[in-house]
Enzyme design. Structure first.
Site, mmCIF file in Angstrom:
data_model
loop_
_atom_site.group_PDB
_atom_site.id
_atom_site.type_symbol
_atom_site.label_atom_id
_atom_site.label_comp_id
_atom_site.label_asym_id
_atom_site.label_seq_id
_atom_site.Cartn_x
_atom_site.Cartn_y
_atom_site.Cartn_z
ATOM 1 N N GLU A 55 0.880 -1.158 0.000
ATOM 2 C CA GLU A 55 0.000 0.000 0.000
ATOM 3 C C GLU A 55 0.915 1.206 0.000
ATOM 4 O O GLU A 55 1.715 1.385 0.918
ATOM 5 C CB GLU A 55 -0.900 -0.042 1.229
ATOM 6 N N CYS B 75 -2.595 7.939 4.778
ATOM 7 C CA CYS B 75 -2.517 7.558 3.360
ATOM 8 C C CYS B 75 -3.765 8.014 2.616
ATOM 9 O O CYS B 75 -3.820 7.974 1.397
ATOM 10 C CB CYS B 75 -2.307 6.057 3.206
#
Lengths: 485, 485
Positions: A224, A261
Site C-alpha cells: 500500500e 494515506c
C-alpha cells in the site's frame, strides 16, 4: 526474543514450522488464538502508550484510540474467520459416485510484514496485516519498523505470550530487528516466504514488489503506497457549502499532521467567484489551525524537500502557509494553487507530498475537470464534494472515477478509514500493487489464502471445514446450495 | 470480423468501450448475455465439429463432448454470476449515521485471452477464460490460437452474434488473428488492458507474466503452464491393486494422446517385487493400447525432442515403447524408469514431457519417497494411489503434498477435470503463475474482479447490487449478517 539479521534462514525455517502448525488448525482454533492475542494487547498498560508517544510524537489520545482500534481489529477479523466466510467451503458430489470434490481456502505460507510508521499499532507489528495473515493460517515474520522499535517489541512480546499460552509453535510469529536494508530483501527473497505485506512509500513498495516478482517463483507482494486522494468539488455543492467545506477540508488535511494515506492532498474545482470565496475561507481556516510534530526526522525532511520541489514549479503559487514552529520541529502546513492546464501539461504536479500539503487545481470548466480526472493515476480514494444534482450532471466524471480508485465518497472526507466488511482500502496501481484486495477490514484476510481441492479424499483426513456432518457449522456451498447441513 | 495486427490500439480502445458498457450491467443482465452466447455456440452445427476435427486431429466424439462442456460452462458460470456470489456485496451502516459503506466486486477492465491448443472449445476462444471474464464484467480480446484459426473464427462469430442481439457494444468481445508473436506482446503491454489469461507452455506463460509485471502499471497475468501431476503409489494399495492400477494409469497417460495438463507423467513408488509386478502389467497395458495423432506438427516435434532428451540421461532406462505409426504421424507413447536417487541428484528428470510419456521413479523406502516429494515444484495435481492405511502411515507425505499442488486426489486419476464449484485447477508456481485462483469452475470468475466501495453514495446512483431494497435479490452481508432483505 530479538532476532537479528544474522539468522534470516533460521527465522524463516521457524516460520515454516509455524505455518505447518497453523495448517493443522481449523478456523475456530485460529480465532481462539486471535482472541488471545487481542487480550494480550489490550492488557498492555500505559507503558505501551508512553513508549509509542516518545517514539512517534503522536498524541496520547490518538494512541489510546489506535490501541483500541487494533484490539478490535483482531477481534473482528477473528469473528469473521470463525464464521468460515473466508474458508469458502464447496462440496460437489457426483450423483453417480464418480467424484466427491471438496474445496476450501488455506494459508499461502509464511508472510513477511513490513509495518507503517504512521500507525504504530494498527498498521505495524500487531496491525491488520499480521492479524489477517494469522487469520488465514499463515505464520508471520514482522520486520520491525526502525522508527518505533520499542513499541514494536512490546507488541511482539504480547503476541509471543499469546502464542505460547495457546501452545502454538514459536514460529507462528517472529520479530526481526535490523537496521540493514538487506534484511528485508533477504526475507522477501527466501524460498520459504510465500507473501509480503507492506505499507509505506511508493519507492519502498515498488522495490519489494519487483523483488517478489523476479524471484524464481514469484510471490504476491501487497504494497500500500501513495495516493493524493483527490476531492472533486462540484459547482452546485460549492455554491451552497463553501464555509462548511473549508472547515472540513482543512481539518482532514491537517489530521495527524497530514500523515494519513487517505490525506486529501488535491482539491479540484471550477474556477471563478465561488472558488475565490472558498479560497478565502481555506486561508482563514489554515491560519486558525494548529500543527504538530511529524513521526520522525526523516518524514519531516522528506516533507520539506517535496514541498520545496512543488513550489519550485512556476505554475504553482502559494495560497497560504500554516502555523510554523521550527524550534519544535513542527511541520508547516502549506496550501498551493495552480490551473488545470498546468496539471495537464505536467503530471508531476499530481505527485504526493506526504504531510499537511494541499494543491488546489482550478479548472476552466467541467470538461477540463474531466481531463484532470483522466490524467489521474490509481488512488485509494476519490471524493465527490457534490450534490445529487451535480452527480446527475457529471455521469462521465463518475464513470471515470470508478476506474481510478478503490473507494468513492459522496461528500465527507476520506481520512476516516472504518474497519468494516464494506471497506475497500486499496486502489489501482500505483496506489497499491494489487487492487484486487483490501488491507483494511476483515476481507484483508483474503490476501493470504489459496483454494485447495480434495478429490475422493477419506473423510477422517479432511480438514474439519470440509468433513461430513460439518463439525464447525460453517456455511458451505454443497451441490450448488448454501447450507450448514 | 477479422481484426489484424495493424490496429491493436483500435481493438483495445473498442474493448475499453465494451468494458464501460459492461460496467453498467448488473449480474442478471450479464448472465443473460452469457446464456445468449451459450445458445449461439450450442446452435453451431456439424461445421464446428468438422472444422475442429480437421484443424486439431481430435476425434469427433471427443469434440462433441467438449462442445457440450463448453456450452454448459457458459450456463453454469452465468448461473453463478446471477446469484451474486461473486459480487460479494457488503453493506455497513453506522448506527450513528457517521457512514454508510457499500462494497461489491466489479470487473478489472479489458482482458486478453490466449487460448490453448489442446481444448479448442473449452479452453480457447469461447472457453472458460472468456466466459469468466465476461461474467466478471470485463470485455475480452481473444488472440486466436494459430493451430485452429477457423474453429476460433466460428466461435468468435457465434459470440459476436449474441453480443449484437443483446444490444451490447461491439467491444465486449474482440477476436484478433495474427501470426506475429509481437501482437500478443503489444496487447499485454497496452495501458488499457487490465488482465491476461493464458493456457499453454511454461515458456510462453512465464514470458507473458514477466511482461505483465514489468509494465509501468503491473497487471495480473493468469498463466496455466506445466505440471507432471505425480502419482504416489503407496505400498498397501500397490499390494492389492496392481492390475487395476496399471489399466487406469496407462489409460489416463494416453488419454487425448497425453495432451492434458493433468496428464500423470510421473509415477513414484517403493521398489521391490510388487513394483516389478506392476511394471510387467504396465508393459502389457501399453502394448495393448492404441495411440493417435497429436494436435499439430509442432507439438509432435516438441514431444519427440523432449522424449529424446530424457532418454539421453544415463539414469533413464526405457521400460516399454508403445504403438508406433510414423506414416500417420502418430505419437509413440513411452514408459521410462529411474531411481529416486537419480531424481534427487538431477531435478531435470522431473520436467514435463507434454504427451504420452511416463516416468516411473523407484524409491528405496518411504523416506526416499518423501525426499522426492520435497524435490517437487508446484503441481496442478498430486495423486495418492493409497489405502486409508497408507495415508495414516504417511502423514508427512500428505502434509508435504498440500504445499505442492492445487488438487489432491485419493485413488483415481487426475485427468478428469470436473467443471464444478469445488474444482481447483491451478497450483503453486510453476504450475500456474497465481495459485490463488482456479481456471476451471465458476470460481474462475473471481480472477477478473476487484472490490470497490461507495461511501455515503446516493442510492439512485449505486449499482443495483448495492441499492436499498436489494432489487436483484442477491445474498448480501449487511451489518455483519447475510440477508436478502
Amino acid at each position: 526474543m530479538d532476532r537479528t539479521q544474522n539468522d534470516i534462514d533460521y527465522v524463516v525455517k521457524q516460520a515454516d514450522t509455524g505455518f505447518q502448525f497453523l495448517q493443522k488448525t481449523d478456523v475456530t482454533e485460529r480465532a481462539e488464538l486471535m482472541y488471545a492475542i487481542a487480550a494480550e494487547i489490550e492488557g498492555l498498560g500505559e507503558i505501551l502508550i508512553e513508549t509509542a508517544h516518545l517514539e512517534t510524537a503522536l498524541p496520547l489520545g490518538r494512541l489510546q484510540g489506535e490501541k483500541a482500534r487494533t484490539v478490535n481489529q483482531w477481534r473482528l477479523y477473528a469473528d469473521a474467520v470463525r464464521t468460515g466466510l473466508y474458508s469458502e467451503a464447496r462440496i460437489d458430489r457426483d450423483p453417480n459416485g464418480q467424484f466427491d470434490l471438496r474445496k476450501y481456502n488455506k494459508g499461502l505460507g509464511p508472510v513477511v510484514v513490513f509495518g507503517a510508521s504512521n500507525f504504530p499499532f494498527a498498521f505495524s507489528t500487531a496491525g491488520g496485516d499480521t492479524a489477517s495473515a494469522i487469520g488465514a493460517g499463515c505464520s508471520v515474520i514482522v520486520k520491525a519498523h526502525p522508527a518505533h522499535l520499542k513499541t514494536s517489541q512490546l507488541m511482539a512480546d504480547a503476541i509471543d505470550r499469546a502464542v505460547s499460552m495457546y501452545g502454538a509453535s514459536n514460529g507462528v510469529f517472529s520479530h526481526v530487528v535490523s537496521d540493514s536494508f538487506d534484511t528485508g530483501q533477504q526475507l522477501v527473497r527466501h524460498s520459504c516466504v510465500k507473501a509480503v505485506a507492506f505499507t509505506g512509500s511508493f519507492h519502498g513498495g515498488k522495490a519489494l514488489f519487483d523483488l517478489g516478482q523476479s524471484r524464481p517463483d514469484p510471490i504476491p507482494v501487497f504494497a500500500e503506497m501513495g495516493s493524493v486522494n483527490p476531492v472533486f468539488l462540484l459547482p452546485d455543492y460549492l455554491a451552497n457549502n463553501f464555509e462548511a467545506f473549508a472547515k472540513q477540508y482543512i481539518s482532514s488535511l491537517l489530521l495527524g499532521v497530514g500523515q494519513f494515506c487517505t490525506n486529501p492532498g488535491v482539491l479540484v474545482s471550477v474556477g471563478g467567484e465561488q472558488l475565490d470565496y472558498l479560497k478565502a475561507e481555506l486561508k482563514k481556516e489554515l491560519q486558525a489551525a494548529t500543527t504538530g510534530k511529524m513521526l520522525h526526522a526523516g518524514i519531516l525532511e522528506s516533507y520539506n524537500r517535496l514541498k520545496e520541489q512543488m513550489i519550485q514549479y512556476d505554475a504553482v503559487r502559494i495560497l497560504e502557509e500554516g502555523q510554523n514552529n521550527e524550534a519544535q520541529d513542527f511541520a508547516q502546513p502549506l496550501l498551493v494553487e495552480t490551473e488545470a492546464s498546468q496539471v495537464l501539461a505536467n503530471p508531476k504536479l499530481l505527485e504526493e507530498v506526504f504531510g499537511p500539503f494541499g494543491l488546489i487545481i482550478s479548472c476552466a470548466d467541467l470538461n477540463e475537470m474531466k481531463q484532470v480526472m483522466e490524467q489521474l493515476e490509481g488512488q485509494i480514494t476519490i471524493t465527490f464534494a457534490a450534490s445529487t444534482h451535480d452527480i446527475r450532471e457529471c455521469q462521465n466524471l463518475f464513470a471515470l472515477a470508478q476506474d481510478r480508485c478503490g473507494r468513492l465518497l459522496f461528500q465527507g472526507m476520506p481520512t476516516g478509514v472504518e474497519v468494516q466488511y464494506a471497506m475497500q482500502h486499496g486502489g489501482p496501481f500505483p496506489a497499491t500493487t494489487d487492487a484486487r484486495f483490501t488491507s483494511v477490514g476483515p476481507d484483508a484476510v483474503k490476501r493470504f489464502l489459496r483454494p485447495f481441492s480434495f478429490q475422493n479424499w477419506p473423510n477422517e483426513f479432511l480438514p474439519k471445514e470440509l468433513q461430513d456432518g460439518n463439525p464447525l457449522q460453517i456455511d458451505r456451498l454443497v451441490n450448488q446450495r448454501w447450507t450448514k447441513a
